[in-house]
Scaffold this active site. Sequence first.
Site, mmCIF file in Angstrom:
data_model
loop_
_atom_site.group_PDB
_atom_site.id
_atom_site.type_symbol
_atom_site.label_atom_id
_atom_site.label_comp_id
_atom_site.label_asym_id
_atom_site.label_seq_id
_atom_site.Cartn_x
_atom_site.Cartn_y
_atom_site.Cartn_z
ATOM 1 N N ALA A 14 0.828 -1.205 0.000
ATOM 2 C CA ALA A 14 0.000 0.000 0.000
ATOM 3 C C ALA A 14 0.864 1.257 0.000
ATOM 4 O O ALA A 14 0.563 2.228 -0.702
ATOM 5 C CB ALA A 14 -0.946 0.000 1.201
ATOM 6 N N ALA A 24 3.301 10.028 -9.763
ATOM 7 C CA ALA A 24 2.501 10.231 -10.982
ATOM 8 C C ALA A 24 1.867 11.617 -10.987
ATOM 9 O O ALA A 24 1.839 12.291 -12.023
ATOM 10 C CB ALA A 24 1.428 9.152 -11.102
ATOM 11 N N ALA A 31 -1.246 21.350 -11.531
ATOM 12 C CA ALA A 31 -1.894 21.915 -10.342
ATOM 13 C C ALA A 31 -1.314 21.293 -9.073
ATOM 14 O O ALA A 31 -1.072 21.995 -8.080
ATOM 15 C CB ALA A 31 -3.404 21.698 -10.407
ATOM 16 N N GLU A 35 0.573 23.271 -6.038
ATOM 17 C CA GLU A 35 0.126 23.171 -4.651
ATOM 18 C C GLU A 35 1.208 22.568 -3.764
ATOM 19 O O GLU A 35 1.353 22.964 -2.602
ATOM 20 C CB GLU A 35 -1.172 22.369 -4.585
ATOM 21 C CG GLU A 35 -2.326 23.116 -5.220
ATOM 22 C CD GLU A 35 -3.449 22.238 -5.735
ATOM 23 O OE1 GLU A 35 -4.436 22.805 -6.215
ATOM 24 O OE2 GLU A 35 -3.331 20.998 -5.671
ATOM 25 N N ARG A 56 -1.687 25.915 14.823
ATOM 26 C CA ARG A 56 -0.641 25.380 13.944
ATOM 27 C C ARG A 56 -1.101 24.064 13.310
ATOM 28 O O ARG A 56 -0.922 23.829 12.121
ATOM 29 C CB ARG A 56 0.657 25.164 14.729
ATOM 30 C CG ARG A 56 1.829 24.704 13.885
ATOM 31 C CD ARG A 56 3.115 24.487 14.683
ATOM 32 N NE ARG A 56 3.273 25.244 15.891
ATOM 33 C CZ ARG A 56 3.716 26.507 15.962
ATOM 34 N NH1 ARG A 56 4.034 27.137 14.846
ATOM 35 N NH2 ARG A 56 3.843 27.112 17.118
ATOM 36 N N GLU A 70 -6.689 17.455 -4.283
ATOM 37 C CA GLU A 70 -6.123 17.522 -5.637
ATOM 38 C C GLU A 70 -5.789 16.126 -6.155
ATOM 39 O O GLU A 70 -6.022 15.825 -7.331
ATOM 40 C CB GLU A 70 -4.884 18.412 -5.671
ATOM 41 C CG GLU A 70 -4.313 18.618 -7.052
ATOM 42 C CD GLU A 70 -5.279 19.330 -7.994
ATOM 43 O OE1 GLU A 70 -5.540 18.793 -9.102
ATOM 44 O OE2 GLU A 70 -5.766 20.408 -7.635
ATOM 45 N N LYS A 95 -15.901 15.687 -13.591
ATOM 46 C CA LYS A 95 -14.721 16.561 -13.609
ATOM 47 C C LYS A 95 -15.014 17.903 -12.950
ATOM 48 O O LYS A 95 -14.184 18.434 -12.204
ATOM 49 C CB LYS A 95 -14.241 16.763 -15.043
ATOM 50 C CG LYS A 95 -13.524 15.567 -15.614
ATOM 51 C CD LYS A 95 -12.991 15.896 -16.990
ATOM 52 C CE LYS A 95 -11.882 14.964 -17.381
ATOM 53 N NZ LYS A 95 -11.182 15.409 -18.582
ATOM 54 N N LEU A 117 -4.134 34.360 11.077
ATOM 55 C CA LEU A 117 -3.104 35.393 10.965
ATOM 56 C C LEU A 117 -3.618 36.815 11.167
ATOM 57 O O LEU A 117 -2.888 37.678 11.653
ATOM 58 C CB LEU A 117 -2.408 35.288 9.604
ATOM 59 C CG LEU A 117 -1.600 34.020 9.379
ATOM 60 C CD1 LEU A 117 -1.033 34.000 7.969
ATOM 61 C CD2 LEU A 117 -0.495 33.880 10.404
#
Length: 119
Positions: A14, A24, A31, A35, A56, A70, A95, A117
Amino acid sequence: MIKKNRGFTRLVKASRYSYKGVVAAIHNEAAFRQELAAAAVLLPIAFWLDVAKLERIVMIATVFVVLIVELLNSGIESVVDRVGYEHHELAGRAKDMGSAAVSLSLLLWLFVWAGILFF
């Protein structure tokens, strides 16, 4: 009967599949690379900032959520493209929904970081 891997063997296999998936994505998905570059900048910043421990943790978690979503979106797109490139309403919907999930995860990241912040 198919023999299933169990225990440590399953864990090793796994892990290998997961590694191949990330590689891959790095090779084939712009994208994801973008990221990942943002994560490489943001994660050290999250450790450097003088914020509460829980803040945090949430900041770091949102960075990983974007990467995870993603990867899932890229997987959906790969399967849809494997089936065929001709336009189909359901393929387009799949998609678009994957893309929407990525957008929402990016908004979550922005909302959490801005909230911690600036407020």
